[in-house]
Scaffold this motif. Structure first.
Motif, PDB file in Angstrom:
ATOM      1  N   PRO A 183       0.779  -1.207   0.030  1.00 11.56           N
ATOM      2  CA  PRO A 183       0.015  -0.020  -0.032  1.00 11.56           C
ATOM      3  C   PRO A 183       0.983   1.532   0.169  1.00 11.56           C
ATOM      4  O   PRO A 183       2.070   1.158   0.340  1.00 11.56           O
ATOM      5  CB  PRO A 183      -0.734   0.043   1.305  1.00 11.56           C
ATOM      6  N   PRO A 184       0.412   2.223  -0.329  1.00  8.32           N
ATOM      7  CA  PRO A 184       1.273   3.497  -0.374  1.00  8.32           C
ATOM      8  C   PRO A 184       1.972   4.195   0.739  1.00  8.32           C
ATOM      9  O   PRO A 184       2.948   4.481   0.720  1.00  8.32           O
ATOM     10  CB  PRO A 184       0.126   4.623  -0.814  1.00  8.32           C
ATOM     11  N   TRP A 185       1.134   3.819   1.936  1.00  7.61           N
ATOM     12  CA  TRP A 185       1.775   4.342   3.253  1.00  7.61           C
ATOM     13  C   TRP A 185       2.999   3.539   3.744  1.00  7.61           C
ATOM     14  O   TRP A 185       3.620   3.890   4.496  1.00  7.61           O
ATOM     15  CB  TRP A 185       0.601   4.109   4.504  1.00  7.61           C
ATOM     16  N   ALA A 186       3.023   1.995   3.050  1.00  8.69           N
ATOM     17  CA  ALA A 186       4.311   1.595   3.398  1.00  8.69           C
ATOM     18  C   ALA A 186       5.613   2.173   2.930  1.00  8.69           C
ATOM     19  O   ALA A 186       6.727   1.991   3.706  1.00  8.69           O
ATOM     20  CB  ALA A 186       4.169  -0.255   2.805  1.00  8.69           C
ATOM     21  N   LEU A 187       5.549   2.744   1.868  1.00  3.92           N
ATOM     22  CA  LEU A 187       6.746   3.556   1.476  1.00  3.92           C
ATOM     23  C   LEU A 187       7.257   4.732   2.199  1.00  3.92           C
ATOM     24  O   LEU A 187       8.122   4.682   2.537  1.00  3.92           O
ATOM     25  CB  LEU A 187       6.449   3.995  -0.076  1.00  3.92           C
ATOM     26  N   VAL A 188       5.966   5.225   2.948  1.00  7.33           N
ATOM     27  CA  VAL A 188       6.125   6.187   3.844  1.00  7.33           C
ATOM     28  C   VAL A 188       6.981   5.858   5.012  1.00  7.33           C
ATOM     29  O   VAL A 188       7.918   6.559   5.675  1.00  7.33           O
ATOM     30  CB  VAL A 188       4.746   6.952   4.160  1.00  7.33           C
ATOM     31  N   LEU A 189       6.467   4.531   5.542  1.00 10.31           N
ATOM     32  CA  LEU A 189       7.181   4.105   6.757  1.00 10.31           C
ATOM     33  C   LEU A 189       8.677   3.631   6.298  1.00 10.31           C
ATOM     34  O   LEU A 189       9.307   4.038   7.330  1.00 10.31           O
ATOM     35  CB  LEU A 189       6.488   2.668   7.163  1.00 10.31           C
ATOM     36  N   VAL A 190       8.806   3.337   5.339  1.00  6.58           N
ATOM     37  CA  VAL A 190      10.644   3.138   4.899  1.00  6.58           C
ATOM     38  C   VAL A 190      10.968   4.345   4.802  1.00  6.58           C
ATOM     39  O   VAL A 190      12.249   4.546   5.311  1.00  6.58           O
ATOM     40  CB  VAL A 190      10.474   2.336   3.644  1.00  6.58           C
ATOM     41  N   CYS A 208      20.227   0.101   1.493  1.00  6.33           N
ATOM     42  CA  CYS A 208      19.022  -1.069   0.853  1.00  6.33           C
ATOM     43  C   CYS A 208      17.846  -0.311   0.840  1.00  6.33           C
ATOM     44  O   CYS A 208      17.296  -0.672  -0.071  1.00  6.33           O
ATOM     45  CB  CYS A 208      19.250  -2.193   2.143  1.00  6.33           C
ATOM     46  N   LEU A 209      17.637   0.389   2.109  1.00  5.35           N
ATOM     47  CA  LEU A 209      16.249   0.978   2.108  1.00  5.35           C
ATOM     48  C   LEU A 209      15.906   1.912   0.871  1.00  5.35           C
ATOM     49  O   LEU A 209      14.699   2.048   0.532  1.00  5.35           O
ATOM     50  CB  LEU A 209      15.736   1.480   3.480  1.00  5.35           C
ATOM     51  N   SER A 210      17.212   2.676   0.662  1.00  5.35           N
ATOM     52  CA  SER A 210      16.836   3.705  -0.364  1.00  5.35           C
ATOM     53  C   SER A 210      16.582   3.285  -1.718  1.00  5.35           C
ATOM     54  O   SER A 210      15.751   3.756  -2.657  1.00  5.35           O
ATOM     55  CB  SER A 210      17.986   4.477  -0.477  1.00  5.35           C
ATOM     56  N   THR A 211      16.922   1.707  -1.908  1.00  5.34           N
ATOM     57  CA  THR A 211      16.281   1.240  -3.206  1.00  5.34           C
ATOM     58  C   THR A 211      14.796   1.253  -3.441  1.00  5.34           C
ATOM     59  O   THR A 211      14.447   1.554  -4.386  1.00  5.34           O
ATOM     60  CB  THR A 211      16.942   0.026  -3.445  1.00  5.34           C
ATOM     61  N   ALA A 212      14.148   0.984  -2.226  1.00  2.00           N
ATOM     62  CA  ALA A 212      12.869   0.809  -2.479  1.00  2.00           C
ATOM     63  C   ALA A 212      12.191   2.141  -2.385  1.00  2.00           C
ATOM     64  O   ALA A 212      10.973   2.301  -3.233  1.00  2.00           O
ATOM     65  CB  ALA A 212      12.280   0.372  -1.043  1.00  2.00           C
ATOM     66  N   ILE A 213      12.937   3.377  -1.912  1.00  2.62           N
ATOM     67  CA  ILE A 213      12.426   4.592  -2.123  1.00  2.62           C
ATOM     68  C   ILE A 213      12.550   5.230  -3.585  1.00  2.62           C
ATOM     69  O   ILE A 213      11.605   5.727  -4.257  1.00  2.62           O
ATOM     70  CB  ILE A 213      13.013   5.569  -0.911  1.00  2.62           C
ATOM     71  N   LEU A 214      13.656   4.977  -4.161  1.00  3.58           N
ATOM     72  CA  LEU A 214      13.900   5.528  -5.427  1.00  3.58           C
ATOM     73  C   LEU A 214      13.289   4.468  -6.405  1.00  3.58           C
ATOM     74  O   LEU A 214      12.863   5.167  -7.682  1.00  3.58           O
ATOM     75  CB  LEU A 214      15.545   5.528  -5.610  1.00  3.58           C
TER      76      LEU A 214
END
Length: 264
Positions: free
Chosen positions: A75-82, A118-124
């Motif tokens: 869901p969209p909020w999951a990216l916010v959490l990361v 690692c987490l920035s990969t998900a954000i970008l």
């Protein structure tokens, strides 16, 4: 997706740096007083662990498809959490560089750099968000470790609260640290053909490093807080002195000076 994730990361960085500065007004410290800085730093880390750990657990319970499809299903909020977590690690790294020498902070800085990478990969990319959310389950165990450390800094060892924090750290080690690490490692091995080689190598090194550190951490807490603090039978032998107790194995334990310093 990319711009919103970066915006949340910047806001998170500013918020956690604001917490550091706010606590500094309440707990000022001089060059010779490092405990107050540790207090501030660990308190902010505890806020992050409770926020992201609880958010990850609730999110995975409500949206199990993030586990079924950790690359695309989220869901969209999951990216916010990361993104919030990335902002915290950047803020914490800045705080360590500001208050410690590089020799003192290099291990945690390397850890933070690997996590941010690692987490920035998900954000970008907008992918692997579910995988990243699973990794945030580790923060539930970290919250127990932070509480334990705060009690150590408060000279509350031994005490009932410290014992509960130690047992909570050990009890949450397997379900919220070792189990997620094992699942992520197994998934990465099975799905390596779907993941770029660079990410497989980066993720594999990170998972292996954190896994080994977690096992060592659990063993150290078990030895320090449980095995060395077990009550001794009343037998004739050397008398205890103030602040020192002789354990059943004959090893003296100084109870005034905590033996383990951990910030995860």
């Amino acid at each position: 997706m990319e711009s919103s994730g970066l915006l949340v990361t910047c806001c998170s960085f500013a918020a956690f740096r604001g917490m550091h500065w706010g606590l500094q007004l309440l707990l000022p410290s001089g060059p010779a007083d490092r405990d107050n800085w540790k207090w501030r730093n660990i308190c902010v880390s505890l806020v992050h662990s409770l926020l992201t750990g609880a958010g990850a657990l609730l999110g995975l319970a409500l949206h199990p498809h993030m586990v079924a499809d950790p690359i695309h299903g989220h869901p969209p909020w999951a990216l916010v959490l990361v993104a919030v977590s990335v902002g915290y690690f950047l803020a914490d790294g800045t705080d360590m560089l500001w208050n410690q020498t590089l020799d003192q902070a290099w291990e945690l800085l390397c850890h933070h750099l690997m996590v941010v990478s690692c987490l920035s990969t998900a954000i970008l990319s907008g992918h692997y968000v579910g995988f990243s959310v699973v990794s945030l389950l580790l923060e539930l165990n970290s919250a127990c470790l932070h509480i334990r450390k705060l009690l150590l800094l408060s000279h509350q060892a031994p005490s009932l609260a410290f014992s509960m924090a130690s047992w909570a750290s050990l009890a949450t080690l397997a379900p919220f640290r070792l189990l997620p690490l094992g699942w992520m490692s197994l998934w990465l091995i099975q799905q390596h053909h779907r993941v770029p080689t660079a990410l497989v190598v980066l993720g594999g090194i990170g998972l292996l490093t954190v896994g080994v550190m977690s096992i060592i951490l659990g063993v150290r807490i078990l030895i320090s807080d449980v095995l060395r603090s077990r009550p001794c039978p009343s037998t004739s032998g050397p008398k205890e002195t103030r602040g020192t107790r002789i354990c059943c194995d004959g090893e003296p334990v100084n109870r005034d000076t905590p033996t383990l310093s951990i910030k995860n």
